[in-house]
Design a protein around this motif. Structure first.
Motif, PDB file in Angstrom:
ATOM      1  N   ASP A 196       0.826  -1.215   0.000  1.00 21.12           N
ATOM      2  CA  ASP A 196       0.000   0.000   0.000  1.00 21.12           C
ATOM      3  C   ASP A 196       0.859   1.264   0.000  1.00 21.12           C
ATOM      4  O   ASP A 196       0.496   2.259  -0.630  1.00 21.12           O
ATOM      5  CB  ASP A 196      -0.940   0.024   1.206  1.00 21.12           C
ATOM      6  N   ASP A 197       1.986   1.227   0.697  1.00 18.01           N
ATOM      7  CA  ASP A 197       2.877   2.396   0.706  1.00 18.01           C
ATOM      8  C   ASP A 197       3.463   2.647  -0.682  1.00 18.01           C
ATOM      9  O   ASP A 197       3.641   3.803  -1.084  1.00 18.01           O
ATOM     10  CB  ASP A 197       4.008   2.206   1.718  1.00 18.01           C
ATOM     11  N   ILE A 198       3.755   1.578  -1.408  1.00 24.24           N
ATOM     12  CA  ILE A 198       4.263   1.734  -2.779  1.00 24.24           C
ATOM     13  C   ILE A 198       3.148   2.243  -3.687  1.00 24.24           C
ATOM     14  O   ILE A 198       3.366   3.144  -4.509  1.00 24.24           O
ATOM     15  CB  ILE A 198       4.847   0.403  -3.306  1.00 24.24           C
ATOM     16  N   VAL A 199       1.952   1.696  -3.533  1.00 26.24           N
ATOM     17  CA  VAL A 199       0.813   2.159  -4.331  1.00 26.24           C
ATOM     18  C   VAL A 199       0.571   3.646  -4.068  1.00 26.24           C
ATOM     19  O   VAL A 199       0.323   4.426  -4.999  1.00 26.24           O
ATOM     20  CB  VAL A 199      -0.457   1.324  -4.029  1.00 26.24           C
ATOM     21  N   LEU A 200       0.662   4.049  -2.811  1.00 24.42           N
ATOM     22  CA  LEU A 200       0.493   5.463  -2.464  1.00 24.42           C
ATOM     23  C   LEU A 200       1.552   6.324  -3.155  1.00 24.42           C
ATOM     24  O   LEU A 200       1.238   7.384  -3.701  1.00 24.42           O
ATOM     25  CB  LEU A 200       0.577   5.654  -0.953  1.00 24.42           C
ATOM     26  N   ALA A 201       2.795   5.862  -3.174  1.00 24.93           N
ATOM     27  CA  ALA A 201       3.867   6.625  -3.815  1.00 24.93           C
ATOM     28  C   ALA A 201       3.633   6.755  -5.316  1.00 24.93           C
ATOM     29  O   ALA A 201       3.836   7.823  -5.901  1.00 24.93           O
ATOM     30  CB  ALA A 201       5.215   5.963  -3.541  1.00 24.93           C
ATOM     31  N   VAL A 202       3.178   5.684  -5.957  1.00 24.73           N
ATOM     32  CA  VAL A 202       2.858   5.729  -7.388  1.00 24.73           C
ATOM     33  C   VAL A 202       1.679   6.672  -7.626  1.00 24.73           C
ATOM     34  O   VAL A 202       1.721   7.517  -8.524  1.00 24.73           O
ATOM     35  CB  VAL A 202       2.563   4.310  -7.929  1.00 24.73           C
ATOM     36  N   ALA A 203       0.643   6.534  -6.808  1.00 24.91           N
ATOM     37  CA  ALA A 203      -0.526   7.403  -6.959  1.00 24.91           C
ATOM     38  C   ALA A 203      -0.153   8.862  -6.734  1.00 24.91           C
ATOM     39  O   ALA A 203      -0.593   9.748  -7.472  1.00 24.91           O
ATOM     40  CB  ALA A 203      -1.625   6.977  -5.985  1.00 24.91           C
ATOM     41  N   ARG A 251      -9.975   0.828  -5.334  1.00 26.52           N
ATOM     42  CA  ARG A 251     -10.330   0.794  -3.908  1.00 26.52           C
ATOM     43  C   ARG A 251      -9.411   1.709  -3.100  1.00 26.52           C
ATOM     44  O   ARG A 251      -9.849   2.474  -2.250  1.00 26.52           O
ATOM     45  CB  ARG A 251     -10.256  -0.635  -3.375  1.00 26.52           C
ATOM     46  N   PHE A 252      -8.127   1.641  -3.409  1.00 29.65           N
ATOM     47  CA  PHE A 252      -7.146   2.455  -2.700  1.00 29.65           C
ATOM     48  C   PHE A 252      -7.451   3.943  -2.889  1.00 29.65           C
ATOM     49  O   PHE A 252      -7.494   4.711  -1.931  1.00 29.65           O
ATOM     50  CB  PHE A 252      -5.738   2.122  -3.207  1.00 29.65           C
ATOM     51  N   LEU A 253      -7.660   4.369  -4.131  1.00 31.92           N
ATOM     52  CA  LEU A 253      -7.908   5.785  -4.403  1.00 31.92           C
ATOM     53  C   LEU A 253      -9.248   6.251  -3.841  1.00 31.92           C
ATOM     54  O   LEU A 253      -9.371   7.395  -3.403  1.00 31.92           O
ATOM     55  CB  LEU A 253      -7.832   6.058  -5.910  1.00 31.92           C
ATOM     56  N   ALA A 254     -10.245   5.377  -3.844  1.00 30.59           N
ATOM     57  CA  ALA A 254     -11.554   5.747  -3.299  1.00 30.59           C
ATOM     58  C   ALA A 254     -11.463   6.092  -1.814  1.00 30.59           C
ATOM     59  O   ALA A 254     -12.228   6.907  -1.309  1.00 30.59           O
ATOM     60  CB  ALA A 254     -12.558   4.619  -3.513  1.00 30.59           C
ATOM     61  N   GLU A 255     -10.500   5.490  -1.121  1.00 29.40           N
ATOM     62  CA  GLU A 255     -10.323   5.737   0.309  1.00 29.40           C
ATOM     63  C   GLU A 255      -9.264   6.792   0.613  1.00 29.40           C
ATOM     64  O   GLU A 255      -9.046   7.136   1.765  1.00 29.40           O
ATOM     65  CB  GLU A 255      -9.935   4.416   0.994  1.00 29.40           C
TER      66      GLU A 255
END
Length: 196
Positions: free
Chosen positions: A64-71, A124-128
């Motif tokens: 999730d931390d990597i996904v956050l960094a990409v986002a 899902r990640f971005l929706a939250e």
């Protein structure tokens, strides 16, 4: 832009990440675009940069931390477009500027843009993710204008989704970037009744 950025296209990772973190983020971009977020493992990211999975965990505590960094990296591009649109004198020009920039990003980053919009994990990640929701509210306010009636909100949502989906759709994979950009721009201008 660092040499890492050049190797992965025009990805500009925010400066607050360390060099090691930047390498992981760039590898994640590559893997997410190729396999989708859900299907990308930390081991796959580690393999791309030639380190162990433990080394990836040393830089980021979770996927999730990597996904956050990409986002966050992609959101910075969108925020720059929104800021530029906000600086325009009138709402029509603001829409034109924003649509042009969003279309440019979608065309330049076809595969990743599609992942950002359609991958279930990323959706899902971005929706939250509150900063992303605020950014989308700003984007839709520019596209829909001051009059946020249901027709304009639906048009804005459809257009934003359509741009990303159309840019990576199999029916247009053979179109070069400039041809695709022209078609998407004409569609967007027609939808928002902007001059061609």
């Amino acid at each position: 832009m660092s040499s890492d950025d050049a190797a992965t296209g025009d990805v500009a990772v925010p400066d607050h990440y360390s060099r090691a973190q930047r390498r992981i983020i760039l590898a994640a971009f590559e893997q997410f675009a190729q396999h989708g977020v859900s299907a990308t493992s930390l081991q796959m990211i580690a393999d791309v940069i030639g380190v162990t999975k433990a080394a990836v965990y040393h830089q980021f505590k979770s996927k999730d931390d990597i996904v956050l960094a990409v986002a966050e990296t992609e959101m910075a591009r969108l925020e720059a477009a929104i800021t530029l649109a906000d600086a325009q004198r009138d709402s029509v020009r603001a829409r034109e500027v924003l649509l042009t920039r969003v279309i440019d990003v979608a065309v330049q980053r076809r595969r990743l843009y599609s992942v950002m919009q359609s991958d279930p994990y990323m959706a899902r990640f971005l929706a939250e993710h509150e900063p992303f929701r605020r950014l989308m509210e700003r984007l839709f306010a520019i596209l829909a204008g001051e009059d946020l009636d249901s027709d304009m909100r639906v048009q804005a949502a459809m257009l934003y989704s359509a741009i990303g989906s159309a840019a990576s759709h199999p029916l247009v994979v053979d179109l070069d970037d400039e041809a695709l950009r022209i078609h998407l721009t004409q569609f967007a201008r027609t939808l928002f009744q902007l001059p061609h």
